[in-house]
Design an enzyme around this catalytic site. Structure first.
Site, PDB file in Angstrom:
ATOM      1  N   ARG A  70       0.872  -1.170   0.000  1.00 21.29           N
ATOM      2  CA  ARG A  70       0.000   0.000   0.000  1.00 21.29           C
ATOM      3  C   ARG A  70       0.909   1.220   0.000  1.00 21.29           C
ATOM      4  O   ARG A  70       1.505   1.565   1.016  1.00 21.29           O
ATOM      5  CB  ARG A  70      -0.846  -0.049   1.277  1.00 21.29           C
ATOM      6  CG  ARG A  70      -1.904   0.994   1.400  1.00 21.29           C
ATOM      7  CD  ARG A  70      -2.373   1.056   2.851  1.00 21.29           C
ATOM      8  NE  ARG A  70      -1.517   1.931   3.622  1.00 21.29           N
ATOM      9  CZ  ARG A  70      -1.235   1.767   4.906  1.00 21.29           C
ATOM     10  NH1 ARG A  70      -1.691   0.754   5.576  1.00 21.29           N
ATOM     11  NH2 ARG A  70      -0.450   2.631   5.532  1.00 21.29           N
ATOM     12  N   HIS A 102      -3.331   4.453   4.594  1.00 20.23           N
ATOM     13  CA  HIS A 102      -4.381   3.449   4.733  1.00 20.23           C
ATOM     14  C   HIS A 102      -5.721   4.025   4.271  1.00 20.23           C
ATOM     15  O   HIS A 102      -6.424   3.446   3.455  1.00 20.23           O
ATOM     16  CB  HIS A 102      -4.464   2.990   6.182  1.00 20.23           C
ATOM     17  CG  HIS A 102      -5.680   2.201   6.505  1.00 20.23           C
ATOM     18  ND1 HIS A 102      -5.855   0.915   6.059  1.00 20.23           N
ATOM     19  CD2 HIS A 102      -6.802   2.518   7.198  1.00 20.23           C
ATOM     20  CE1 HIS A 102      -7.032   0.465   6.475  1.00 20.23           C
ATOM     21  NE2 HIS A 102      -7.618   1.418   7.161  1.00 20.23           N
ATOM     22  N   TYR A 112       4.483   5.774  11.319  1.00 17.44           N
ATOM     23  CA  TYR A 112       4.817   4.389  11.639  1.00 17.44           C
ATOM     24  C   TYR A 112       5.716   3.688  10.624  1.00 17.44           C
ATOM     25  O   TYR A 112       6.089   2.545  10.837  1.00 17.44           O
ATOM     26  CB  TYR A 112       3.537   3.570  11.864  1.00 17.44           C
ATOM     27  CG  TYR A 112       2.527   3.609  10.724  1.00 17.44           C
ATOM     28  CD1 TYR A 112       2.658   2.784   9.611  1.00 17.44           C
ATOM     29  CD2 TYR A 112       1.430   4.469  10.776  1.00 17.44           C
ATOM     30  CE1 TYR A 112       1.745   2.822   8.577  1.00 17.44           C
ATOM     31  CE2 TYR A 112       0.501   4.513   9.746  1.00 17.44           C
ATOM     32  CZ  TYR A 112       0.659   3.694   8.654  1.00 17.44           C
ATOM     33  OH  TYR A 112      -0.245   3.727   7.624  1.00 17.44           O
TER      34      TYR A 112
HETATM   35  C1  LIG Z   1     -13.600  -6.044  12.758  1.00 19.22           C
HETATM   36  C2  LIG Z   1     -12.876  -4.779  12.473  1.00 19.22           C
HETATM   37  N1  LIG Z   1     -11.941  -4.341  13.348  1.00 19.22           N
HETATM   38  C3  LIG Z   1     -11.299  -3.178  13.128  1.00 19.22           C
HETATM   39  C4  LIG Z   1     -11.570  -2.431  12.013  1.00 19.22           C
HETATM   40  C5  LIG Z   1     -10.861  -1.098  11.783  1.00 19.22           C
HETATM   41  N2  LIG Z   1      -9.927  -1.235  10.647  1.00 19.22           N
HETATM   42  C6  LIG Z   1     -10.301  -0.838   9.418  1.00 19.22           C
HETATM   43  S1  LIG Z   1      -9.150  -1.213   8.281  1.00 19.22           S
HETATM   44  C7  LIG Z   1      -8.117  -1.898   9.407  1.00 19.22           C
HETATM   45  C8  LIG Z   1      -6.821  -2.514   8.946  1.00 19.22           C
HETATM   46  C9  LIG Z   1      -7.050  -3.583   7.935  1.00 19.22           C
HETATM   47  O1  LIG Z   1      -5.868  -4.065   7.421  1.00 19.22           O
HETATM   48  P1  LIG Z   1      -5.822  -5.167   6.281  1.00 19.22           P
HETATM   49  O2  LIG Z   1      -6.751  -6.264   6.598  1.00 19.22           O
HETATM   50  O3  LIG Z   1      -4.397  -5.532   6.084  1.00 19.22           O
HETATM   51  O4  LIG Z   1      -6.389  -4.471   4.994  1.00 19.22           O
HETATM   52  P2  LIG Z   1      -5.934  -3.149   4.272  1.00 19.22           P
HETATM   53  O5  LIG Z   1      -6.749  -2.013   4.833  1.00 19.22           O
HETATM   54  O6  LIG Z   1      -4.479  -2.968   4.498  1.00 19.22           O
HETATM   55  O7  LIG Z   1      -6.265  -3.340   2.831  1.00 19.22           O
HETATM   56  C10 LIG Z   1      -8.675  -1.800  10.672  1.00 19.22           C
HETATM   57  C11 LIG Z   1      -8.019  -2.254  11.913  1.00 19.22           C
HETATM   58  C12 LIG Z   1     -12.553  -2.924  11.122  1.00 19.22           C
HETATM   59  N3  LIG Z   1     -12.897  -2.272  10.016  1.00 19.22           N
HETATM   60  N4  LIG Z   1     -13.173  -4.098  11.367  1.00 19.22           N
END
Ligand SMILES: Cc1ncc(C[n+]2csc(CCOP(=O)(O)OP(=O)(O)O)c2C)c(N)n1
Lengths: 397, 326
Positions: free
Chosen positions: A288, A292, A301
């Site tokens: 990415r 985010h 970070y």
């Molecule tokens: C169950 C849940 N916990 C926390 C969140 C908050 N949150 C949104 S995106 C994210 C990180 C997700 O990372 P990843 O799965 O690697 O996907 P990316 O966003 O990097 O594509 C978090 C912690 C959420 N959306 N759903």
């Protein structure tokens, strides 16, 4: 033997070269065909799949990657200008999404998370519709059945189970169709999720169910290295692709910035699933590049050097190098891609401004599929309450 | 007319649905060859095969989450959660997904999933086997929640739940599984609408509202009160969401007094919602405040003291006395 079957022995090779060979913690091999230098390499299994991609298709890959990157920039700008509540950028992940999306067939059903704008593009979702959620005028925006592309899901990993259940439904449909001697084409499901989401219990449960029922589902994990601020190392001690072995199905790590390899691997996996040979986990190793979301600040970070190193592996640059070197696309092509991008950006900008704000009555209408007295009662109250304001206005006038 | 237990009535209801609707299927832990820990699905795998009656992996979120996917593909899954206290791993799928998909898709998608949960105490069981979590689900828009109290309702309500295009949580009063009753398998009668309350005993001095396992208790209390010359009306709510306030309101307008009894803790429970609504709708008809009889604000207690926890005839009569004293 049709093209959907692997040559004898390759399944074993595949298992050996991917998940099975690596002990926990050991690095897994990564399938790569088009290197960062723009040169095409080979792979004992997947080169055959890559050969199916003709020059026209390669140009489509490039066009779509460029379009979706341009869309991403436009949406980010719209957010900065206060037109969107939030934006979730995909820059860096274009190859993973365009490559896998193009490997799917119309009858396949796709369950995205919330960053799969590239897959949405490939599945012909109107990109302006996609922005409805981020503008705060809808919790979805498009009809999932029109393009077999499901609504975004914000609760991480929840959709991976829906994908498996849907795949179990396909299995049953196929039995019913076989009984009726129907010629329905076989279908599979793709579930997209991130490396962070891979820690959620639902991903684990979905893989257990998929394996138990041999469901035609492809788990497509985009390992973009960061879950907001937390690196993949905190989510897993083993390469994610290796986990598949523990569930009893193939896991493949593919260079997620190599659109040709992603396409080849996903096509193989979807065929594997459609042919009734069960689930596959694909880990697209990517990055990415930006934040985010527009609410995030990656400088807090991670090192900018890391970002720069990944920019060197840019998925668009490498395909451009290849297309140019092989004489598969000329300057006019790239100019046209740029012009198309401008058009798309204009379209997105103008339609975003025009997205209609719904009436809350629409929300009342869709809480339940069938008549519900509490909804009727609360709506009646709301109508009366609103009417009070209207008659106030009349008196004031 | 046939006489059968509530467990058997649900079994027969499921059988009828599986026969009628080739796209209905059952899924849950141990529901196949064992027939469920309460044998509610007994014999169904033999009749319909393991594609229609699935012994799933041991994963509640997995059961409900895959059921959602099946429903999106046009199937009508009926999930069994083995015990009330084990629904929480599926809470996320039920409240953030199942309940919201219809709304989120602006009505384009429906997820007709039924979740069967044996609930409530009084069977002397151990921790997590006696809870009443209905209010947790009732607070979530998009779900329907019903609970039969007798065999005829059980037979018809499960079938109506499966036919319903909305997700339905079907709370089965486990301590009444062996309660026998007449079932008219030809004619649903009042059970045709599972979302309406029934006045199961007429009266003029006070109304007791109950559902599921407490309906027999409420009836027994009303009978006891009649020996003291009190005429008590009893309402079997049957549906917790939507809640049939019209039937309750009409009764209160007649009797002037209302007692709501449920096993779930009183605080934050369905009883409070009924009291508040009836306060709004029938304030001037009330001769006394609405009184709630329910569980205490504590984790469901150990079996050896559950009698002190559960609403029983005496607790309901005490509430009735308090109401009548106004
Ligand atoms: C169950 C849940 N916990 C926390 C969140 C908050 N949150 C949104 S995106 C994210 C990180 C997700 O990372 P990843 O799965 O690697 O996907 P990316 O966003 O990097 O594509 C978090 C912690 C959420 N959306 N759903």
């Amino acid at each position: 033997m049709g093209s959907t079957q692997l040559p004898p022995g390759t399944e074993e090779t595949l298992a050996a070269t991917t998940a099975a060979a690596a002990a926990p913690g050991e690095p897994v091999e990564m399938v790569q065909l088009l290197g960062p230098d723009g040169k095409l390499g080979s792979d004992p299994i997947f080169s055959d799949y890559a050969k199916r991609i003709d020059p026209e298709k390669l140009r489509v890959f490039y066009t779509d990657m460029a379009r979706i990157r341009r869309f991403d920039q436009e949406a980010t700008a719209l957010q900065r200008q206060g037109e969107l509540a939030l934006w979730v950028p995909l820059t860096g992940q274009e190859a993973a999404q365009i490559g896998s999306g193009h490997a799917s067939q119309p009858q396949d059903y796709i369950f995205p998370t919330y960053r799969e704008h590239g897959v949405a593009l490939v599945r012909n979702v109107d990109l302006a519709e996609l922005l409805k959620q981020f503008r705060g005028v809808s919790n979805g925006g498009w009809d999932p059945r029109e393009n077999n592309f499901h609504l975004y899901t914000l609760v991480l990993a929840a959709q991976t189970l829906h994908a498996v259940g849907y795949a179990m439904g396909i299995q049953r449909d196929q039995k019913l169709a076989a009984a009726e001697d129907s010629t329905d084409s076989k279908a599979a499901v793709i579930a997209y999720f991130g490396d962070g989401a891979s820690s959620e219990g639902d991903v684990h449960e979905s893989m257990v169910f998929a394996a138990s029922y041999n469901a035609p589902v492809v788990f497509f994990c985009q390992n973009n290295h960061w879950a907001i601020s937390v690196p993949t190392e905190v989510q897993t001690k083993v390469p994610l692709a290796n986990r598949a072995k523990g569930y009893g199905f193939p896991g493949i790590r593919v260079d997620g910035n190599d659109v040709i390899a992603v396409h080849a691997v996903t096509e193989w996996a979807l065929e594997h699933a459609r042919e009734g040979r069960g689930p596959v986990l694909i880990e697209a190793y990517t990055y990415r590049v930006g934040a985010h979301t527009t609410a995030d600040d990656p400088t807090k970070y991670r090192e900018s050097a890391e970002e720069a190193a990944w920019r060197e592996k840019d998925p668009l640059d490498r395909l451009e190098k290849y297309l140019r070197a092989e004489g598969l696309a000329d300057e006019a092509f790239f100019d046209q891609v740029d012009a198309d991008g401008d058009e798309l950006a204009k379209y997105v900008r103008s339609t975003t401004h025009g997205l209609e704000v719904p009436d809350i009555r629409e929300a009342f209408a869709n809480v339940y599929a069938e008549q519900h007295p509490l909804i009727a009662e609360e709506l009646a109250w709301f109508e009366e309450y609103s009417a009070g304001f209207e008659s106030d206005e009349e008196t004031a006038n | 007319m046939a006489t059968m237990t509530i467990a058997k009535a649900i079994n027969e209801g499921l059988r009828a649905s599986l026969t009628k609707n080739p796209k209905s299927l059952l899924m849950g832990e141990d529901i196949g060859h064992l027939g469920g820990v309460y044998r509610v699905t007994d014999g169904l795998i033999k009749e319909f095969g393991d594609e229609r009656v699935l012994d799933t992996p041991l994963a509640e979120s997995g059961i409900v989450g895959t059921a959602i996917g099946l429903a999106l593909r046009g199937y009508s899954p009926v999930c069994e959660i083995q015990f009330d206290g084990f629904v929480y791993p599926a809470f996320n799928q039920i409240t953030t997904q199942l309940a919201k998909i219809h709304a989120r898709s602006l009505g384009k998608l429906t997820v007709p999933v039924v979740i069967r949960i044996p609930y409530g105490g009084g069977i002397g069981s151990i921790e997590h086997h006696s809870e009443s979590p209905e209010a947790l689900f009732a607070h979530t828009a998009g779900l329907r929640i019903i609970s039969p109290s007798n065999a005829h309702d059980a037979y018809w309500m499960i079938q109506k739940a499966i036919e319903c295009q909305d997700p339905v949580i079907f709370f089965e009063p486990k301590r009444r599984y062996w309660l026998k009753g007449e079932v008219d398998v030809e004619n649903a009668g009042l059970s045709a609408d599972p979302f309406k309350a029934h006045v199961v005993r007429e009266g003029t001095d006070a109304t007791i509202v109950a559902y599921g396992p407490l309906v027999p208790v409420a009836l027994a209390a009303a009978n006891a009160a009649s020996e003291d010359g009190r005429s008590v009306e009893v309402i079997d709510l049957r549906s917790i969401s939507p809640l049939d306030f019209d039937t309750v309101e009409a009764s209160v307008k007649k009797t002037g007094r209302l007692i709501v009894a449920h096993e779930a803790p009183t605080f934050g429970g369905i009883g409070g919602e009924i009291a508040a609504r009836i306060g709004e709708r029938a304030f001037l008809h009330l001769e006394a405040p609405v009184i709630r009889v329910g569980g205490f604000h504590m984790p469901y207690p150990v079996a050896k003291v559950e009698e002190d926890y559960l609403p029983d005839i005496d607790k309901i009569l005490e509430a009735l006395d308090r109401s009548l004293a106004y």
